[in-house]
Design an enzyme around this catalytic site. Sequence first.
Site, PDB file in Angstrom:
ATOM      1  N   ALA A  66       0.866  -1.204   0.106  1.00 53.93           N
ATOM      2  CA  ALA A  66      -0.108   0.033  -0.054  1.00 53.93           C
ATOM      3  C   ALA A  66       0.915   1.168   0.040  1.00 53.93           C
ATOM      4  CB  ALA A  66      -0.916  -0.081   1.295  1.00 53.93           C
ATOM      5  N   GLY A 109       0.133  -5.061   0.843  1.00 55.48           N
ATOM      6  CA  GLY A 109      -0.831  -4.996  -0.078  1.00 55.48           C
ATOM      7  C   GLY A 109      -0.576  -5.810  -1.506  1.00 55.48           C
ATOM      8  N   GLU A 112      -1.007  -9.087  -0.857  1.00 56.61           N
ATOM      9  CA  GLU A 112      -2.363  -9.473  -1.028  1.00 56.61           C
ATOM     10  C   GLU A 112      -2.932  -9.538  -2.375  1.00 56.61           C
ATOM     11  OE1 GLU A 112      -3.006  -6.411   1.910  1.00 56.61           O
ATOM     12  OE2 GLU A 112      -4.135  -7.839   3.096  1.00 56.61           O
ATOM     13  N   GLU A 132       3.754  -5.514   7.506  1.00 57.54           N
ATOM     14  CA  GLU A 132       2.601  -4.404   8.068  1.00 57.54           C
ATOM     15  C   GLU A 132       2.815  -4.453   9.553  1.00 57.54           C
ATOM     16  OE1 GLU A 132       1.751  -6.472   5.769  1.00 57.54           O
ATOM     17  OE2 GLU A 132       0.118  -5.448   4.405  1.00 57.54           O
TER      18      GLU A 132
END
Length: 258
Positions: A66, A109, A112, A132
């Site tokens: 992210a 992310g 993910e 994270e």
Amino acid sequence: MNGFEFIETTLTGNTAVIELNRPRQLNSLNRKMVSEIITAMETFDREEDVRAIVLTGKGRSFSAGADIDEMMGDDSISLELLNQFADWDRFSLIKKPIIGAVKGFVLGGGFELALCCDILIAASGTEFSFPEASLGVMPGAGGTQRLTKLVGRTKALEWLWTGERISAETALKHGVINKIVVPELLMDETMKFANRLATQPPLSLRLIKDSVNKAVDYPLYEGMQYERKNFYLLFASQDQKEGMKAFVEKRKPNYTGK
Ligand code: CAA
């Protein structure tokens, strides 16, 4: 398809390619970019000519996660009101095969997003990680769920707690990826795989994906009942007739996707 700011799309034969296009930021994912990826994917999912979708990233990495610059000022209530991860739910609804071609860093992310793919082909040297926890947060776009279903609770906790870098070899050993190839051949090998899927009857692939996805969530008995209905449903397709007729007539089938 045009008008995107952070991705590029192309169609080669029956294979669509979506490329993350923020290479200077290692394809870190801002909100608009995620929205563009899923919008492109849904569009290709509806297009009759497209039989497989490849997801990859420009530059040296698939994605470093992210966009921390965008995220650092967020607060809980704005994230809830924004429904921050709603776009990510839509990946589960894509019916066509999604093949991820990953390299460099696949982090947070980005990991993910890779886990939203059905098949993953990685360049040697690719490193996966969920960093994270080291930022004081945790995955929020399916990481704890998809990783655990894939590798089991024990490894998932180890990888998510420590944020350790996982090599492509380790990822292969634990069933996270399907194949490792030399970096120069990443796209060739991925396109070859996608094109091979594109010659298979699309409805069979679609209902196999649907049934395998149910296997992840359903108890065995319910899953088997579900599978059976999909099997019966395929006998309504022209491709079932064509596939079996071609076998009996000892010729190559010509599948139309109907
Ligand atoms: N967000 C924003 N910018 C990022 C970024 C990210 N996740 N990852 C890299 N960048 C930017 C860097 O800031 C840098 O920009 P500048 O050139 O403007 O300084 C550029 O991309 C290149 O990165 P580096 O110079 O750091 O390259 P490197 O090879 O030295 O290091 C790296 C690469 C190890 C991936 C390092 O960039 C890094 O640790 N990035 C952050 C990884 C991370 O923590 N990701 C998880 C984000 S949280 C998340 O994803 C939550 C979620 O589930 C929703």
